[in-house]
Design a protein around this motif. Structure first.
Motif, mmCIF file in Angstrom:
data_model
loop_
_atom_site.group_PDB
_atom_site.id
_atom_site.type_symbol
_atom_site.label_atom_id
_atom_site.label_comp_id
_atom_site.label_asym_id
_atom_site.label_seq_id
_atom_site.Cartn_x
_atom_site.Cartn_y
_atom_site.Cartn_z
ATOM 1 N N CYS A 15 0.812 -1.228 0.000
ATOM 2 C CA CYS A 15 0.000 0.000 0.000
ATOM 3 C C CYS A 15 0.840 1.269 0.000
ATOM 4 O O CYS A 15 0.299 2.368 -0.124
ATOM 5 N N MET A 16 2.138 1.141 0.135
ATOM 6 C CA MET A 16 3.006 2.314 0.208
ATOM 7 C C MET A 16 3.657 2.658 -1.128
ATOM 8 O O MET A 16 4.307 3.682 -1.243
ATOM 9 N N VAL A 17 3.479 1.825 -2.129
ATOM 10 C CA VAL A 17 4.137 2.057 -3.415
ATOM 11 C C VAL A 17 3.362 3.053 -4.274
ATOM 12 O O VAL A 17 3.909 4.058 -4.734
ATOM 13 N N LYS A 18 2.092 2.771 -4.518
ATOM 14 C CA LYS A 18 1.300 3.542 -5.475
ATOM 15 C C LYS A 18 1.286 5.052 -5.208
ATOM 16 O O LYS A 18 1.461 5.831 -6.149
ATOM 17 N N PRO A 19 1.103 5.512 -3.969
ATOM 18 C CA PRO A 19 1.028 6.965 -3.749
ATOM 19 C C PRO A 19 2.291 7.718 -4.184
ATOM 20 O O PRO A 19 2.222 8.869 -4.580
ATOM 21 N N PHE A 20 3.439 7.059 -4.089
ATOM 22 C CA PHE A 20 4.698 7.692 -4.492
ATOM 23 C C PHE A 20 4.992 7.443 -5.960
ATOM 24 O O PHE A 20 5.465 8.329 -6.671
ATOM 25 N N ILE A 26 9.626 10.836 -9.402
ATOM 26 C CA ILE A 26 9.921 9.543 -8.787
ATOM 27 C C ILE A 26 10.490 8.624 -9.856
ATOM 28 O O ILE A 26 9.871 8.394 -10.897
ATOM 29 N N LYS A 27 11.671 8.110 -9.594
ATOM 30 C CA LYS A 27 12.323 7.229 -10.562
ATOM 31 C C LYS A 27 12.000 5.764 -10.304
ATOM 32 O O LYS A 27 11.864 4.985 -11.239
ATOM 33 N N LYS A 28 11.902 5.398 -9.013
ATOM 34 C CA LYS A 28 11.684 3.996 -8.686
ATOM 35 C C LYS A 28 11.186 3.900 -7.254
ATOM 36 O O LYS A 28 11.611 4.660 -6.384
ATOM 37 N N VAL A 29 10.261 2.952 -7.006
ATOM 38 C CA VAL A 29 9.804 2.636 -5.652
ATOM 39 C C VAL A 29 9.934 1.131 -5.483
ATOM 40 O O VAL A 29 9.349 0.362 -6.249
ATOM 41 N N ILE A 65 12.867 17.850 -8.978
ATOM 42 C CA ILE A 65 11.468 17.779 -9.404
ATOM 43 C C ILE A 65 10.530 17.628 -8.210
ATOM 44 O O ILE A 65 9.481 18.264 -8.154
ATOM 45 N N ILE A 66 10.902 16.779 -7.255
ATOM 46 C CA ILE A 66 10.091 16.572 -6.053
ATOM 47 C C ILE A 66 11.033 16.573 -4.852
ATOM 48 O O ILE A 66 12.071 15.901 -4.868
ATOM 49 N N SER A 67 10.682 17.334 -3.833
ATOM 50 C CA SER A 67 11.570 17.468 -2.682
ATOM 51 C C SER A 67 11.319 16.364 -1.655
ATOM 52 O O SER A 67 10.256 15.743 -1.623
ATOM 53 N N ILE A 74 3.538 13.378 1.664
ATOM 54 C CA ILE A 74 2.796 12.276 1.053
ATOM 55 C C ILE A 74 2.777 11.086 2.014
ATOM 56 O O ILE A 74 1.745 10.438 2.200
ATOM 57 N N TYR A 75 3.914 10.816 2.631
ATOM 58 C CA TYR A 75 4.020 9.701 3.578
ATOM 59 C C TYR A 75 2.968 9.810 4.690
ATOM 60 O O TYR A 75 2.251 8.852 4.968
ATOM 61 N N TRP A 76 2.892 10.969 5.337
ATOM 62 C CA TRP A 76 1.939 11.119 6.446
ATOM 63 C C TRP A 76 0.533 10.740 6.009
ATOM 64 O O TRP A 76 -0.221 10.137 6.769
ATOM 65 N N GLN A 77 0.186 11.090 4.785
ATOM 66 C CA GLN A 77 -1.184 10.896 4.308
ATOM 67 C C GLN A 77 -1.489 9.458 3.902
ATOM 68 O O GLN A 77 -2.599 9.164 3.472
ATOM 69 N N GLN A 78 -0.533 8.559 4.082
ATOM 70 C CA GLN A 78 -0.753 7.136 3.796
ATOM 71 C C GLN A 78 -0.832 6.311 5.073
ATOM 72 O O GLN A 78 -1.065 5.100 5.017
ATOM 73 N N THR A 79 -0.610 6.938 6.227
ATOM 74 C CA THR A 79 -0.435 6.199 7.477
ATOM 75 C C THR A 79 -1.355 6.717 8.578
ATOM 76 O O THR A 79 -1.939 7.794 8.466
ATOM 77 N N ASP A 80 -1.422 5.939 9.640
ATOM 78 C CA ASP A 80 -1.989 6.405 10.902
ATOM 79 C C ASP A 80 -0.798 6.706 11.797
ATOM 80 O O ASP A 80 -0.223 5.799 12.405
ATOM 81 N N PRO A 81 -0.394 7.963 11.883
ATOM 82 C CA PRO A 81 0.818 8.305 12.629
ATOM 83 C C PRO A 81 0.648 8.219 14.153
ATOM 84 O O PRO A 81 1.589 8.486 14.888
#
Length: 174
Positions: A15-20, A26-29, A65-67, A74-81
């Protein structure tokens, strides 16, 4: 062409691949394992809880291109922190939320972002995601790579059934 890496653990790596993966720059996940004490662990070994590894993704990106800051957001928005003991239906240390940093700059960026999230009041509970130094990253088996593309029906059912999609809708898209 500039290239950096970021490593994030946020529960099931499927579930962590697609959002990035779908972001410009992004070159590779890569799905894999990090933070443990066994070289080249298998999915079964990590799942047994005996290696100390966490499921994670290693993101290769172009910082022009992306910092890294954008990746952390983006990470925070994929998790329950607020859940230190796993993510959604996945429980245990191998699913704990972690931002692994590989430089002082990444560490400072992640810490500042975590402080902003805590101060935002978005969550009533404390933000417990840890920020730890990067350790060796081992790619997972091929069948775990790009799972959302290879098995879209299973991926969609899992991300909904695990509670992840509902949590994201409730906390991040409201």
């Amino acid at each position: 062409m500039a290239e950096e890496k970021a490593i994030f653990a946020g529960g099931c790596f499927w579930c962590m691949v697609k959002p990035f993966d779908q972001m410009p720059g992004i070159k590779k996940v890569v799905s894999g394992y990090t933070g443990g004490d066994v070289e080249n662990p298998t999915y079964e070994q990590v799942g047994s809880g005996t290696t100390g590894h966490t499921e994670a993704v290693e993101i290769t990106f172009d910082p022009d291109i992306i910092s890294y800051q954008q990746l952390v957001e983006i990470y925070w928005q994929q998790t329950d922190p607020t859940d230190a003991f796993g993510q959604f239906a996945d429980r245990g240390d191998s699913y704990r939320p972690v931002i692994f940093y590989s430089s002082d700059e990444q560490k400072l960026t992640a810490e500042a972002s975590k402080e902003r999230l805590q101060a935002s009041g978005r969550f009533k509970e404390p933000i417990v995601t840890t920020i730890e130094p990067a350790q060796p990253f081992y790619p997972a088996e091929d069948y775990h790579q790009d799972f959302y593309r290879k098995n879209p029906a299973h991926y969609n059912a899992y991300s909904e059934g695990s509670g992840r999609k509902g949590f994201i809708r409730q906390h991040w898209q409201a």
